[in-house]
Design an enzyme around this catalytic site. Structure first.
Site, mmCIF file in Angstrom:
data_model
loop_
_atom_site.group_PDB
_atom_site.id
_atom_site.type_symbol
_atom_site.label_atom_id
_atom_site.label_comp_id
_atom_site.label_asym_id
_atom_site.label_seq_id
_atom_site.Cartn_x
_atom_site.Cartn_y
_atom_site.Cartn_z
ATOM 1 N N HIS A 65 0.962 -1.105 -0.121
ATOM 2 C CA HIS A 65 0.013 -0.048 -0.075
ATOM 3 C C HIS A 65 0.742 1.261 0.147
ATOM 4 O O HIS A 65 2.190 1.073 -0.090
ATOM 5 C CB HIS A 65 -0.935 -0.152 1.360
ATOM 6 C CG HIS A 65 -0.425 0.159 2.431
ATOM 7 N ND1 HIS A 65 0.492 -0.720 3.188
ATOM 8 C CD2 HIS A 65 -0.600 1.182 3.432
ATOM 9 C CE1 HIS A 65 0.932 -0.377 4.337
ATOM 10 N NE2 HIS A 65 0.205 0.886 4.645
ATOM 11 N N HIS A 67 1.693 4.031 1.951
ATOM 12 C CA HIS A 67 1.993 4.768 2.957
ATOM 13 C C HIS A 67 3.578 4.877 2.905
ATOM 14 O O HIS A 67 4.246 3.824 2.428
ATOM 15 C CB HIS A 67 1.694 4.432 4.048
ATOM 16 C CG HIS A 67 0.221 4.475 4.607
ATOM 17 N ND1 HIS A 67 -0.436 3.807 5.521
ATOM 18 C CD2 HIS A 67 -0.765 5.510 3.981
ATOM 19 C CE1 HIS A 67 -1.863 4.318 5.649
ATOM 20 N NE2 HIS A 67 -1.826 5.328 4.752
ATOM 21 N N ASP A 69 5.732 4.702 5.016
ATOM 22 C CA ASP A 69 6.819 3.810 5.702
ATOM 23 C C ASP A 69 6.640 2.491 5.203
ATOM 24 O O ASP A 69 7.543 1.500 5.591
ATOM 25 C CB ASP A 69 6.323 3.615 7.229
ATOM 26 C CG ASP A 69 5.001 3.061 7.166
ATOM 27 O OD1 ASP A 69 3.927 3.729 6.605
ATOM 28 O OD2 ASP A 69 4.668 2.017 8.085
ATOM 29 N N HIS A 70 6.081 2.374 3.898
ATOM 30 C CA HIS A 70 6.180 1.083 3.045
ATOM 31 C C HIS A 70 6.796 1.238 1.720
ATOM 32 O O HIS A 70 7.408 0.360 1.171
ATOM 33 C CB HIS A 70 4.889 0.624 2.973
ATOM 34 C CG HIS A 70 4.088 0.104 4.214
ATOM 35 N ND1 HIS A 70 3.993 -1.074 4.599
ATOM 36 C CD2 HIS A 70 3.782 1.083 5.230
ATOM 37 C CE1 HIS A 70 3.640 -1.179 5.966
ATOM 38 N NE2 HIS A 70 3.333 0.187 6.198
ATOM 39 N N HIS A 123 -7.524 -0.512 5.675
ATOM 40 C CA HIS A 123 -6.314 0.471 6.161
ATOM 41 C C HIS A 123 -6.120 1.515 4.984
ATOM 42 O O HIS A 123 -6.365 2.658 5.585
ATOM 43 C CB HIS A 123 -5.149 -0.494 6.499
ATOM 44 C CG HIS A 123 -3.986 0.488 6.963
ATOM 45 N ND1 HIS A 123 -3.841 1.024 8.033
ATOM 46 C CD2 HIS A 123 -2.903 0.607 6.183
ATOM 47 C CE1 HIS A 123 -2.689 1.788 7.959
ATOM 48 N NE2 HIS A 123 -2.145 1.427 7.081
ATOM 49 N N ASP A 142 -0.259 -3.849 6.420
ATOM 50 C CA ASP A 142 -0.839 -3.012 7.632
ATOM 51 C C ASP A 142 -2.356 -3.452 7.809
ATOM 52 O O ASP A 142 -3.278 -2.724 8.285
ATOM 53 C CB ASP A 142 -0.604 -1.704 7.582
ATOM 54 C CG ASP A 142 0.493 -1.041 7.721
ATOM 55 O OD1 ASP A 142 1.647 -1.821 8.029
ATOM 56 O OD2 ASP A 142 0.831 0.207 7.700
ATOM 57 N N HIS A 180 4.739 -4.242 11.022
ATOM 58 C CA HIS A 180 5.019 -3.701 12.098
ATOM 59 C C HIS A 180 5.122 -4.771 13.277
ATOM 60 O O HIS A 180 4.211 -5.471 13.196
ATOM 61 C CB HIS A 180 3.907 -2.613 12.450
ATOM 62 C CG HIS A 180 4.061 -1.289 11.681
ATOM 63 N ND1 HIS A 180 4.801 -0.261 11.847
ATOM 64 C CD2 HIS A 180 3.401 -1.047 10.246
ATOM 65 C CE1 HIS A 180 4.373 0.672 10.725
ATOM 66 N NE2 HIS A 180 3.550 -0.205 9.835
HETATM 67 FE FE FE Z 1 2.642 0.905 8.208
HETATM 68 ZN ZN ZN Z 2 -0.011 1.857 6.495
#
Ligand code: FE
Ligand code: ZN
Length: 274
Positions: A65, A67, A69-70, A123, A142, A180
């Site tokens: 996805h 975001h 942090d990915h 999410h 996530d 995570h």
């Molecule tokens: Fe994340």
């Molecule tokens: Zn995420």
């Protein structure tokens, strides 16, 4: 006398390694021999170090996805080379580094095996998971966390409930690689919801030992999550009663239970334990 037959060189096993990034993310590194595939590299330096230390050739980057942090490390890791980056079609506008656009049911060939794409909106709206049926591996970003699930930033409770139900229906010995390390805080909440769950208590002890030793709590197993994760257990009477008692109102169906459970978790701060 005939010479003994020499066995064919066996194909190197598929290995999965955790690369910790940021404060609690894992980038998953799939390795077969000297070949590597990454899942969700949110930053490049620790991932590049892991590739270099192991002497691996990066072949592909899978994306669940949009975001940061990915996806934040993709451009630097690709470094202008032609490395395939398959990811969700529905989020293509937000992930300019994608080279192949995936939808539910698509299959990705990699490292001599195949990953099936499962659409898991909730999410984010375009979130996808990668299931390796032959190796029984699941990379779910996530969406499903051990003992919990992702926050509903874009999707509805009904969408997330349906997505989690699809993942929960995978074979129970499927290894679950979440993005995570949230397991301990999720289990503190799970205990508040379902204090009498023995399997949850046992799992919590194993996870605490793991984390005390500095090891990731992951992967989990689908069978474990079905037994301990309250977000996969909203059809259970014990969970329903706890959620209704906390919400202080009548909740009419499983989606309402799920929504109230997610809202409860959003506001949950674990009490200090002695
Ligand atoms: Fe994340
Ligand atoms: Zn995420």
């Amino acid at each position: 006398m005939s010479k003994p037959l020499r066995s064919e060189p066996s194909v190197a096993a598929l290995q999965v390694h955790a690369i910790p990034t940021f404060s609690d993310n894992y980038v998953w590194l799939l390795q077969r021999g000297s070949r590597a595939v990454l899942v969700d590299p949110g930053e490049a330096p620790p991932v590049q170090r892991a590739l270099d230390q192991r002497g691996l050739q990066l072949e592909m980057i899978l994306v669940t996805h949009h975001h940061g942090d990915h996806v934040g490390g993709i451009a630097q890791l690709v470094g202008g080379r032609t490395i395939p980056v398959p990811g969700p079609q529905a989020e293509a506008a937000k992930i300019p580094t994608l080279t192949r656009l995936l939808n539910d049911g698509d299959v990705v060939d990699l490292l001599g095996t195949q990953a099936e794409v499962i659409a898991v909106p909730g999410h984010t709206l375009g979130h996808i998971a990668f299931h390796f049926p032959a190796e029984k591996l699941l990379f779910c970003g996530d969406t499903l966390f051990s003992g919990g699930c992702g926050r509903l930033f874009e999707g509805t409770p009904a969408q997330m409930l349906a997505s989690l139900s699809r993942l929960a229906a995978l074979p129970e010995d499927t290894a679950v690689y979440c993005a995570h390390e949230y397991t301990q805080s999720n289990l503190a909440f799970a205990r508040a919801v379902e204090g009498g769950n023995r399997e949850l208590a046992d799992y919590r002890a194993r996870v605490d030992a793991c984390r005390s030793a500095g090891e990731p709590s992951l992967p989990s197993r689908i069978g474990t999550e079905r037994a301990i994760n309250p977000f996969l257990r909203t059809a259970q009477a014990g969970i329903r009663d706890a959620v209704v008692a906390h919400a202080g109102e009548k909740l009419n169906d499983q989606t309402a239970i799920f929504a109230a459970l997610r809202a409860w978790k959003d506001g949950f701060r674990p009490a200090a334990t002695p």
